[in-house]
Scaffold this motif. Structure first.
Motif, PDB file in Angstrom:
ATOM      1  N   ALA B 260      12.613  71.070   1.286  1.00  0.00           N
ATOM      2  CA  ALA B 260      11.155  70.740   0.420  1.00  0.00           C
ATOM      3  C   ALA B 260      11.372  69.550   0.061  1.00  0.00           C
ATOM      4  O   ALA B 260      12.276  68.687  -0.088  1.00  0.00           O
ATOM      5  N   GLU B 289       7.836  65.617   3.563  1.00  0.00           N
ATOM      6  CA  GLU B 289       7.252  67.051   3.882  1.00  0.00           C
ATOM      7  C   GLU B 289       7.896  67.369   5.142  1.00  0.00           C
ATOM      8  O   GLU B 289       8.174  68.453   5.617  1.00  0.00           O
ATOM      9  N   THR B 310       5.656  74.082  -0.332  1.00  0.00           N
ATOM     10  CA  THR B 310       4.807  72.805  -0.290  1.00  0.00           C
ATOM     11  C   THR B 310       3.406  73.460  -0.996  1.00  0.00           C
ATOM     12  O   THR B 310       3.035  74.397  -1.271  1.00  0.00           O
ATOM     13  N   GLY B 314       1.085  68.674   2.006  1.00  0.00           N
ATOM     14  CA  GLY B 314       2.317  68.590   2.536  1.00  0.00           C
ATOM     15  C   GLY B 314       2.120  69.764   3.491  1.00  0.00           C
ATOM     16  O   GLY B 314       2.663  69.303   4.759  1.00  0.00           O
TER      17      GLY B 314
END
Lengths: 350, 614
Positions: B260, B289, B310, B314
């Motif tokens: 992440a 991302e 996200t 993202g």
């Protein structure tokens, strides 16, 4: 995934060893190799397949991951687990593999466009973190798969289909870039020198952490002869740890350090044997490696050091990440830990 | 003697400066409410700036909690009680307060300069502008400072305990014990005894002020809400989603790997899982991302359950890798905590406008299952279901939540792991010479062998493949076969999707309101109003968006009018129209806030009346 068999040492520590010796053929997949005849990728593939048995590992513990480009077809030709991914992302995907599986030997196959242009961010961060993988960067100084556009290592002034009046881009020096990112193993070799490639690849695999190997590779179709200038007698400066740095016909040329700390080249007769710079790939301080990288004439390629610029120990990201994580003897112990997490501290009964 | 009044529900809004600790105060009050056995839903509302200038309306941070003796579905449209810690908080919120509602004001900052700064020409506490409310104005800051005097704090630190003083007062007003919050302060400030003791003193002083001063005339009690027996905790949607991944991986007996990159309002999922190392979870805060989803896919390739969390911007960046996950047919769970867009948009505000990118945001024929959580605690169940589908069908799955669900909290009965279904990995582990990486089972899922398995070495990638062998193939037939096979596989997930259930108490409603994702709460609450007014309304709710439940077309066709409320400009409505050729009616709001239940109820009433008049 607990290894009950002997595992390799050094860079591949944790990777199970093959019980019986394997051969180059064992690492050759049945797929037809489809590079252009005469492509520099062929000798690299052959040398790679030749080195694998010497590492002592098994096919199933070898993982080859690539991005996009001619060289990125490489995984299809190696008998191992392979993943031909998307443009520039191979180091990111390989990071997930390396972190989660210490029993796998991870190799990344990439090119100058893949690693240095679209995937530049992933490359520098893999190197910065020192994730245990070996990155083979095939540098042919051109975009081959899209049929001949200038790349981030093409020389300034390069005339291609996308730069008809000459490219105004300044080329990267991949070795300097990797050193700048904190590289712990940075080397350069050539497609055409199997003995040198083999020696460098073995050292790269033996290094724990990210190993970056730049391979000067000839593209016969779109950039043939890109490395011809290096073939002059004083083109290549071979780096050998612990040895004074000399090159050229009869090793008559040498490298010395000037009073301001910068490096200079001159005939050995002028420098004097005693003043020759001795290569130290294991120096903690990266200054020497970086200064040597600057001896590369990135535009003209009339001169370039080859060999291992730097090979030092630094804690490895994936080893440290795994050390922080609880391991469980059996599934029920894990489920107990998960249950505890889900409940947290502040619960009530209803 | 203070009178005790019994009520069935209350909405309280705690509001102050970003630095006043309102989120913590609200969270603690909610926890004390949970222990008192009420059902609740919360809504934090804070500025995107970490510390907007103090004392300004832009810097106001609020936390709303709705609790009741019955099951609660929304944080409430209008607070019944406003706790305003400064003039800006009063200014920003007073218009949302129910007429006759209670305002508790800290008067410490009500000086001419602060009042002018937020646009008050005169002190609203000293004119009749608040006459339609019950106003309790106290210098809470001075009272808290006096209470903590023995602990030798700086003036600034002493004043900061005012939030605990206010919490103590509210706990008294609503008949909650402060024991839970005392235990919390003991834990939180274990290493800073003077801060711990001062906060406990302020909390206790606030409670005692209510008890002894008789300054507030009425104290309230809200009876416990009925609930299934079990162990409960308060949970936010982000924590629930994180734990859904942990539980999913545990029931699949696969290691969990989360890649992440920090992004509001999804960051907490990364943080909660980074704190779950004791449960064997590996997290990776990637450089961007793209790397986050790439590493997660790599981990899946290596035999983990790979996941990434996200928000909209993202998700846009991850699109190419999701295509690779679709064609390489590896499990991957993607959690998108939706926020207002496009671009940076409204990072801290909620929206449901990523449905289109979730459904269609990849190049090529690239189908992905999509499930939308309906409440904070349902983020657990939805994510768990996503894990099951991802592993058993070898596919990336998108979980849609949103800022409201992610930050909002409600009670959650913590399941025992063996109550949850087992997730079958069906890995190929034996080399008998027949392994074909793209041979499919009856579900259409491909045969998955992970690196390290002897005799099953093979190569996969983003290029099109021949059936069964997975060998690279540009053959026209092979491409068509594979495109159709991937589409059929995702369509076949419908067998995992429960039929949509219609709630139509009268049995002959003509209007159906169909919610999805986080509109569940407002739709349920609005339906309660509508039905209480004697009107007939059917409701139904969608969690799985791709594939849609098998009976949905039939359900929609059975009503004269189908209303689809969404926090976007009609993205689900478009999907339903094109899928079923039915004229569903779009009801849309894009205000960065959950739909207002009363507004929705009024609008539904109008539609029902219009229909009845035909």
């Amino acid at each position: 995934m607990t290894a009950t068999v002997p595992t390799a040492l050094g860079g591949l520590s944790g990777v199970p060893l093959a019980l019986n010796p394997l051969t180059r053929k064992d690492f050759t997949s049945p797929a037809d190799v489809r590079w252009c005849p005469g492509c520099g990728d062929y000798p690299v593939l052959a040398a790679f397949q030749g080195v694998m048995p010497d590492l002592g590992i098994r096919n199933e513990n070898l993982v080859v991951i690539s991005g996009i480009g001619c060289s990125s077809r490489f995984p299809y030709y190696v008998e191992s687990y392979g993943f031909h991914s998307i443009h520039g992302r191979a180091p990111a995907i390989a990071s997930g593999v390396a972190m989660s599986r210490p029993d796998l030997a991870v190799f990344v196959i990439t090119g100058d466009g893949d690693a240095l242009s679209i995937g530049g961010n992933h490359l520098i961060h893999a190197i910065r973190r020192n994730i245990n993988m070996t990155i083979l960067l095939f540098n042919n100084r051109i975009y081959g798969l899209t049929k001949g556009q200038y790349s981030p290592t093409s020389e300034q002034g390069k005339v291609t289909k996308s730069s008809p009046m000459g490219s105004v881009d300044h080329p990267f020096n991949p070795v300097a870039l990797a050193l700048g990112a904190g590289g712990t193993f940075v080397a350069r070799t050539l497609d055409s020198n199997r003995a040198h490639f083999t020696e460098v690849l073995k050292a790269a695999a033996a290094h724990r952490g990210t190993s970056l190997v730049e391979i000067y590779q000839n593209c016969v179709i779109f950039n043939d002869g890109a490395y011809d200038p290096l073939k002059a007698a004083d083109g290549m400066i071979k780096l050998v740890h612990g040895q004074p740095i000399t090159y050229g016909a009869d090793n008559a040329m040498g490298v010395t350090r000037l009073a301001d700390g910068s490096l200079a080249t001159a005939p050995v007769a002028e420098i004097g044997e005693a003043n020759l710079l001795v290569h130290d790939a294991h120096a903690d301080n990266p200054q020497l490696a970086f200064a040597l990288a600057q001896l590369t004439e990135s535009n003209s390629l009339e001169r370039a050091p080859i060999g291992i610029f730097r090979d030092v120990e630094r804690p490895v990201y994936d080893d440290m990440a795994r050390a922080q994580i609880a391991t469980f003897d059996d599934e029920s112990a894990k489920l107990t830990a998960v249950s505890k997490l889900l409940k947290g501290g502040d619960t009530w009964q209803q | 003697m203070t009178q005790v009044s019994t009520i069935d529900h209350v909405v309280i809004r705690f509001s102050g400066d970003s630095g006043d600790g309102m989120q913590l105060t609200g969270d603690r009050f909610t926890q004390d409410t949970a222990i008192a056995g009420n059902d609740f839903v919360t809504l934090p509302d804070y500025p995107a700036e970490i510390r907007a200038p103090a004392g300004t309306v832009a810097g106001v941070s609020s936390f709303q909690v709705h609790f009741a003796e019955y099951d609660v579905h929304t944080p409430g449209d209008h607070p019944d009680v406003l706790v305003a810690m400064n003039p800006a908080a009063l200014k920003a919120n007073i218009d949302t307060l129910t007429v006759g509602g209670i305002v508790i004001v800290d008067t410490a900052d009500f000086n001419p300069r602060a009042l002018t700064r937020v646009g008050y020409d005169e002190n609203p506490l000293e004119n009749d502008s608040l006459s339609k409310y019950q106003v309790y104005a106290f210098d809470l800051t001075a009272a808290a400072t006096a209470a903590v005097e023995p602990y030798g704090l700086s003036r600034k630190d002493a004043a900061r305990t005012k939030n605990m003083y206010a919490l103590g007062l509210l706990n008294w007003m609503y008949s909650r014990s402060i024991e839970g919050s005392i235990a919390f302060l003991n834990r939180k400030f274990a290493k800073r005894p003077e801060i711990r003791d001062a906060n406990i003193a302020a909390l206790t002083a606030g409670y005692n002020f209510g008890e002894t001063s008789e300054a507030i005339a009425v104290r309230y009690e809200v009876a416990s809400a009925p609930a299934t027996t079990g162990t409960y905790r308060q949970i936010t949607g982000n924590r629930a989603a994180a734990y859904g991944l942990v539980a999913g991986a545990a029931r699949a007996d696969l290691p969990l790997y989360l890649g992440a990159y920090p992004i509001t309002p999804a960051t907490e999922i990364l943080q909660y899982l980074a704190s779950a190392k004791s449960a064997g979870v590996m997290t990776y805060q990637a450089e961007d991302e793209i790397a986050a989803v790439g590493a997660a896919l790599g981990a899946s390739f290596a035999g983990c359950l790979g996941a990434t969390s996200t928000s909209g911007p993202g998700l846009a960046l991850k699109a190419e890798t999701l295509g690779l996950a679709v064609i390489s047919e590896l499990p991957l769970v993607v959690i998108d905590v939706q926020r207002g867009g496009p671009s940076t948009g409204l990072p801290t505000k909620t929206e449901q406008s990523d449905l289109n990118i979730a459904m269609f945001g990849r190049h090529g024929e690239s189908p992905m299952p999509v499930i939308a959580a309906q409440s904070p605690s349902d983020c657990f169940a939805a994510t768990f279901e996503a894990c099951k589908v991802a592993v058993e069908y070898r596919t990336p799955v998108l979980v849609l939540t949103d800022g409201y669900l992610g930050n909002g909290a409600e009670p959650w009965r913590v399941p025992e792991l063996d109550e949850l279904p087992k997730i079958e990995t069906n890995l190929t582990t034996e080399a008998d010479g027949t392994y074909l990486p793209y041979a499919r089972d009856e579900k259409g899922a491909r045969a998955w062998a992970i690196p390290g398995t002897p005799g099953l070495t093979h190569r996969i990638g983003g290029l099109e493949k021949a059936p069964d062998t997975g060998a690279v193939s540009y053959d026209a037939d092979h491409h068509e076969i594979q495109v159709l096979a991937r589409a059929a596989k995702v369509a076949g997930i419908v067998s995992e999707v429960p039929d949509v259930v219609v709630d139509d108490p009268s049995g002959d409603a003509k209007v159906l309101v169909l919610g999805w994702g986080s509109t569940f709460g407002p739709v349920q609450a609005a339906a309660r109003y509508v039905r209480n007014s004697g009107r007939k309304l059917a409701t139904a709710h969608l969690r799985w968006i791709n594939p849609l439940p098998a009976n949905l077309g039939e359900v929609l066709a059975a009503y004269d009018r189908v209303i689809v409320p969404e926090m976007n400009l009609g993205q689900l409505a478009m999907l339903l129209r094109s899928t079923y050729l039915i004229n569903v009616e779009s009801y849309t709001k894009v205000r960065g806030m959950p739909l207002r239940q009363s507004e929705l109820a009024d609008d539904l009433n109008a539609i029902i009346d219009e229909e009845a008049a035909k």
